[in-house]
Write a protein that holds these residues in place. Structure first.
Motif, PDB file in Angstrom:
ATOM      1  N   THR A   7       0.891  -1.310  -0.008  1.00  0.00           N
ATOM      2  CA  THR A   7      -0.034  -0.513  -0.136  1.00  0.00           C
ATOM      3  C   THR A   7       0.784   1.027   0.248  1.00  0.00           C
ATOM      4  OG1 THR A   7      -2.379  -0.995   0.696  1.00  0.00           O
ATOM      5  CG2 THR A   7      -1.540   1.379   1.179  1.00  0.00           C
ATOM      6  N   LEU A   8       0.483   2.126  -1.255  1.00  0.00           N
ATOM      7  CA  LEU A   8       1.543   3.170  -1.412  1.00  0.00           C
ATOM      8  C   LEU A   8       0.176   4.783  -0.727  1.00  0.00           C
ATOM      9  CD1 LEU A   8       3.202   1.608  -3.336  1.00  0.00           C
ATOM     10  CD2 LEU A   8       3.288   3.349  -4.839  1.00  0.00           C
ATOM     11  N   ILE A   9       0.996   5.425   0.846  1.00  0.00           N
ATOM     12  CA  ILE A   9      -0.065   6.409   0.709  1.00  0.00           C
ATOM     13  C   ILE A   9       1.418   7.781   0.661  1.00  0.00           C
ATOM     14  CG2 ILE A   9      -1.301   7.460   2.817  1.00  0.00           C
ATOM     15  CD1 ILE A   9      -1.005   5.012   4.472  1.00  0.00           C
ATOM     16  N   VAL A 196       2.510  15.187  -0.881  1.00  0.00           N
ATOM     17  CA  VAL A 196       2.084  16.541  -1.589  1.00  0.00           C
ATOM     18  C   VAL A 196       1.880  17.685  -0.615  1.00  0.00           C
ATOM     19  CG1 VAL A 196       0.531  14.911  -3.407  1.00  0.00           C
ATOM     20  CG2 VAL A 196      -0.386  15.494  -1.204  1.00  0.00           C
ATOM     21  N   GLY A 197       1.548  19.046  -1.734  1.00  0.00           N
ATOM     22  CA  GLY A 197       1.153  19.665  -0.725  1.00  0.00           C
ATOM     23  C   GLY A 197       2.754  20.827  -0.801  1.00  0.00           C
ATOM     24  N   ARG A 218       4.641   0.750 -14.738  1.00  0.00           N
ATOM     25  CA  ARG A 218       4.106   1.325 -14.139  1.00  0.00           C
ATOM     26  C   ARG A 218       2.871   1.047 -13.663  1.00  0.00           C
ATOM     27  NH1 ARG A 218       5.339   5.481 -17.369  1.00  0.00           N
ATOM     28  NH2 ARG A 218       3.100   5.850 -18.267  1.00  0.00           N
ATOM     29  N   LEU A 219       3.063   0.311 -12.082  1.00  0.00           N
ATOM     30  CA  LEU A 219       1.427  -0.783 -11.718  1.00  0.00           C
ATOM     31  C   LEU A 219       0.580   0.282 -10.691  1.00  0.00           C
ATOM     32  CD1 LEU A 219       3.714  -3.682 -10.514  1.00  0.00           C
ATOM     33  CD2 LEU A 219       2.844  -2.941 -12.304  1.00  0.00           C
ATOM     34  N   VAL A 220       0.750   1.390 -10.076  1.00  0.00           N
ATOM     35  CA  VAL A 220       0.255   2.084  -9.510  1.00  0.00           C
ATOM     36  C   VAL A 220       1.204   4.079  -9.928  1.00  0.00           C
ATOM     37  CG1 VAL A 220       0.198   3.762  -7.439  1.00  0.00           C
ATOM     38  CG2 VAL A 220      -0.443   1.273  -7.708  1.00  0.00           C
ATOM     39  N   ASP A 221       0.343   4.117 -10.308  1.00  0.00           N
ATOM     40  CA  ASP A 221       0.727   6.091 -11.108  1.00  0.00           C
ATOM     41  C   ASP A 221      -0.594   6.814 -11.102  1.00  0.00           C
ATOM     42  OD1 ASP A 221       1.689   8.112 -12.239  1.00  0.00           O
ATOM     43  OD2 ASP A 221       2.750   6.933 -14.175  1.00  0.00           O
ATOM     44  N   GLN A 222      -0.947   7.335  -9.752  1.00  0.00           N
ATOM     45  CA  GLN A 222      -2.252   8.224  -9.906  1.00  0.00           C
ATOM     46  C   GLN A 222      -1.931   9.415 -10.701  1.00  0.00           C
ATOM     47  OE1 GLN A 222      -4.488   8.310  -7.359  1.00  0.00           O
ATOM     48  NE2 GLN A 222      -4.787   5.884  -6.328  1.00  0.00           N
ATOM     49  N   VAL A 223      -2.957  11.011 -10.648  1.00  0.00           N
ATOM     50  CA  VAL A 223      -2.669  11.858 -11.133  1.00  0.00           C
ATOM     51  C   VAL A 223      -1.734  12.866  -9.766  1.00  0.00           C
ATOM     52  CG1 VAL A 223      -4.767  12.080 -12.265  1.00  0.00           C
ATOM     53  CG2 VAL A 223      -4.882  12.858 -10.214  1.00  0.00           C
ATOM     54  N   PRO A 224      -1.045  13.897 -10.709  1.00  0.00           N
ATOM     55  CA  PRO A 224       0.138  14.315  -9.653  1.00  0.00           C
ATOM     56  C   PRO A 224      -0.878  15.354  -8.573  1.00  0.00           C
ATOM     57  CG  PRO A 224       0.132  15.560 -11.148  1.00  0.00           C
ATOM     58  CD  PRO A 224      -0.356  13.786 -12.265  1.00  0.00           C
ATOM     59  N   ASP A 225      -0.487  15.750  -7.108  1.00  0.00           N
ATOM     60  CA  ASP A 225      -1.210  17.165  -6.708  1.00  0.00           C
ATOM     61  C   ASP A 225      -2.230  16.417  -5.528  1.00  0.00           C
ATOM     62  OD1 ASP A 225       0.501  19.031  -7.506  1.00  0.00           O
ATOM     63  OD2 ASP A 225      -0.479  18.990  -8.766  1.00  0.00           O
ATOM     64  N   GLN A 226      -2.625  15.530  -5.422  1.00  0.00           N
ATOM     65  CA  GLN A 226      -3.423  14.581  -4.985  1.00  0.00           C
ATOM     66  C   GLN A 226      -2.556  13.296  -3.796  1.00  0.00           C
ATOM     67  OE1 GLN A 226      -6.837  13.697  -7.407  1.00  0.00           O
ATOM     68  NE2 GLN A 226      -6.652  15.569  -8.541  1.00  0.00           N
ATOM     69  N   PHE A 228      -3.263  10.311  -2.076  1.00  0.00           N
ATOM     70  CA  PHE A 228      -3.941   8.913  -2.245  1.00  0.00           C
ATOM     71  C   PHE A 228      -4.196   7.674  -1.927  1.00  0.00           C
ATOM     72  CE2 PHE A 228      -0.221   8.771  -5.913  1.00  0.00           C
ATOM     73  CZ  PHE A 228      -0.405   7.036  -5.220  1.00  0.00           C
ATOM     74  N   VAL A 229      -4.503   6.685  -1.562  1.00  0.00           N
ATOM     75  CA  VAL A 229      -4.552   5.521  -1.093  1.00  0.00           C
ATOM     76  C   VAL A 229      -4.960   4.510  -1.683  1.00  0.00           C
ATOM     77  CG1 VAL A 229      -4.478   3.746   1.385  1.00  0.00           C
ATOM     78  CG2 VAL A 229      -5.034   6.359   1.318  1.00  0.00           C
ATOM     79  N   GLU A 230      -3.853   4.059  -2.349  1.00  0.00           N
ATOM     80  CA  GLU A 230      -3.392   2.661  -3.458  1.00  0.00           C
ATOM     81  C   GLU A 230      -3.017   1.160  -3.372  1.00  0.00           C
ATOM     82  OE1 GLU A 230      -3.342   1.640  -8.156  1.00  0.00           O
ATOM     83  OE2 GLU A 230      -3.117   3.449  -7.366  1.00  0.00           O
ATOM     84  N   THR A 231      -3.726   0.087  -2.954  1.00  0.00           N
ATOM     85  CA  THR A 231      -2.821  -0.927  -2.391  1.00  0.00           C
ATOM     86  C   THR A 231      -2.685  -2.361  -4.210  1.00  0.00           C
ATOM     87  OG1 THR A 231      -3.856  -1.090  -0.575  1.00  0.00           O
ATOM     88  CG2 THR A 231      -2.853  -3.187  -1.178  1.00  0.00           C
ATOM     89  N   PHE A 232      -1.672  -3.122  -3.956  1.00  0.00           N
ATOM     90  CA  PHE A 232      -1.460  -3.728  -5.588  1.00  0.00           C
ATOM     91  C   PHE A 232      -0.866  -4.601  -4.826  1.00  0.00           C
ATOM     92  CE2 PHE A 232       0.536  -4.503  -9.407  1.00  0.00           C
ATOM     93  CZ  PHE A 232      -0.068  -4.730 -10.164  1.00  0.00           C
ATOM     94  N   THR A 233      -0.961  -5.591  -5.606  1.00  0.00           N
ATOM     95  CA  THR A 233      -0.121  -7.360  -5.481  1.00  0.00           C
ATOM     96  C   THR A 233       1.206  -7.017  -6.085  1.00  0.00           C
ATOM     97  OG1 THR A 233      -2.532  -8.094  -4.305  1.00  0.00           O
ATOM     98  CG2 THR A 233      -0.750  -9.641  -5.014  1.00  0.00           C
ATOM     99  N   LEU A 234       2.146  -7.868  -5.670  1.00  0.00           N
ATOM    100  CA  LEU A 234       3.606  -7.689  -6.146  1.00  0.00           C
ATOM    101  C   LEU A 234       3.387  -9.396  -6.445  1.00  0.00           C
ATOM    102  CD1 LEU A 234       5.965  -5.878  -4.434  1.00  0.00           C
ATOM    103  CD2 LEU A 234       4.601  -5.185  -6.007  1.00  0.00           C
ATOM    104  N   ASP A 235       3.281  -9.888  -7.925  1.00  0.00           N
ATOM    105  CA  ASP A 235       3.579 -11.222  -8.514  1.00  0.00           C
ATOM    106  C   ASP A 235       4.692 -11.940  -8.339  1.00  0.00           C
ATOM    107  OD1 ASP A 235       3.758 -13.252 -10.099  1.00  0.00           O
ATOM    108  OD2 ASP A 235       1.970 -12.307 -10.992  1.00  0.00           O
TER     109      ASP A 235
END
Length: 259
Positions: A7-9, A196-197, A218-226, A228-235
């Motif tokens: 999980t990336l916070i 951010v901020g 890139r497995l997780v790559d969201q829009v900048p400046d916001q 986010f919390v996203e979880t991804f499962t590594l294979d």
């Protein structure tokens, strides 16, 4: 070696207010119970990138170190992030890798960001660190370390490379590019978590936190400046299969680091 939920916070940080930041992250953690194995926080996640360790540094077994143990046990997940820490008569930008069983491994930032005066306030670390967790070999590093590929060179020592950071917005392109480069050259998953901020020094941060696979995708790559919390499962199988089919690491040059 099993698959690993990471999980990336990416969050805004309250400037130099550890309690407020711990409270913020604890509220985020409440939504993650039972959903992840490893949580990655930004660099200096309790303060922002501060050059005031004389007033903000915690002892090695201070409140945040104890809080991390409590949270990791409660979530049954490891947590990694860096904290301003006093070690003897010196201050370190110290990354804590805290496991659910209470085991806490630390890595002290090796490359201090001289353009921000970090080398005038903190003592550099002297060791690379690899943590074993759930069958994965994980190497934590901090921000400016990203620019020094020899220090992170993988001689089949790790499977996941983590960078926790406060990397300012004007240099977002090097951040993104180098995270992908480290993944490709080391045939490893790479997680880079930034904030951010705007901090108390007036520096703006776009985030650009990334999770990258061993091919640089890139497995997780969201829009900048916001935030986010996203979880991804590594294979795990995909990583091992790729290394067997394309064992470039076996042809790497041997060298010794003089730290």
């Amino acid at each position: 070696m099993q698959d690993l939920r990471v999980t990336l916070i990416q969050a805004d940080l309250v400037w130099q207010q550890p309690e407020a930041n711990r409270t913020q992250f604890e509220q985020i953690f409440a939504e993650l119970e039972g959903t992840t194995d490893l949580i990655v926080l930004p660099e200096m996640f309790t303060t922002g990138f501060t050059m005031a360790p004389e007033t903000l540094a915690e002892p090695i077994d201070g409140e945040t170190a104890r809080w991390l143990k409590q949270q990791a046990e409660h979530l049954d997940a490891a947590i990694v992030g860096s904290v301003v820490t006093q070690v003897g008569d010196h201050y370190r930008n110290r990354c804590f890798f805290t496991q659910p069983n209470g085991e806490q491994t630390v890595y002290d930032k090796r490359h201090l960001f001289r353009m921000g005066g970090e080398h005038n306030h903190y003592e550099a670390g002297r060791e690379r660190v690899v943590v074993e967790y759930k069958g994965w070999r994980i190497m934590p590093q901090i921000c400016y370390d990203l620019r020094f590929p020899a220090f992170s060179r993988n001689h089949n020592e790790y499977d996941l490379l983590i960078y926790v950071a406060n990397w300012p917005k004007p240099r977002r392109n090097p951040w993104r590019t180098l995270l992908q480069a480290r993944a490709i050259e080391n045939q490893s998953y790479v997680a880079g978590v930034n904030r951010v901020g705007i901090d108390g020094s007036g520096l703006a941060y776009s985030g650009d936190s990334l999770l990258v696979d061993f091919m640089g995708e890139r497995l997780v790559d969201q829009v900048p400046d916001q935030a986010f919390v996203e979880t991804f499962t590594l294979d795990a199988l995909a990583l091992n299969d790729f290394r067997e089919r394309f064992p470039a690491w076996m042809d790497a040059d041997a060298f010794d680091l003089k730290l």
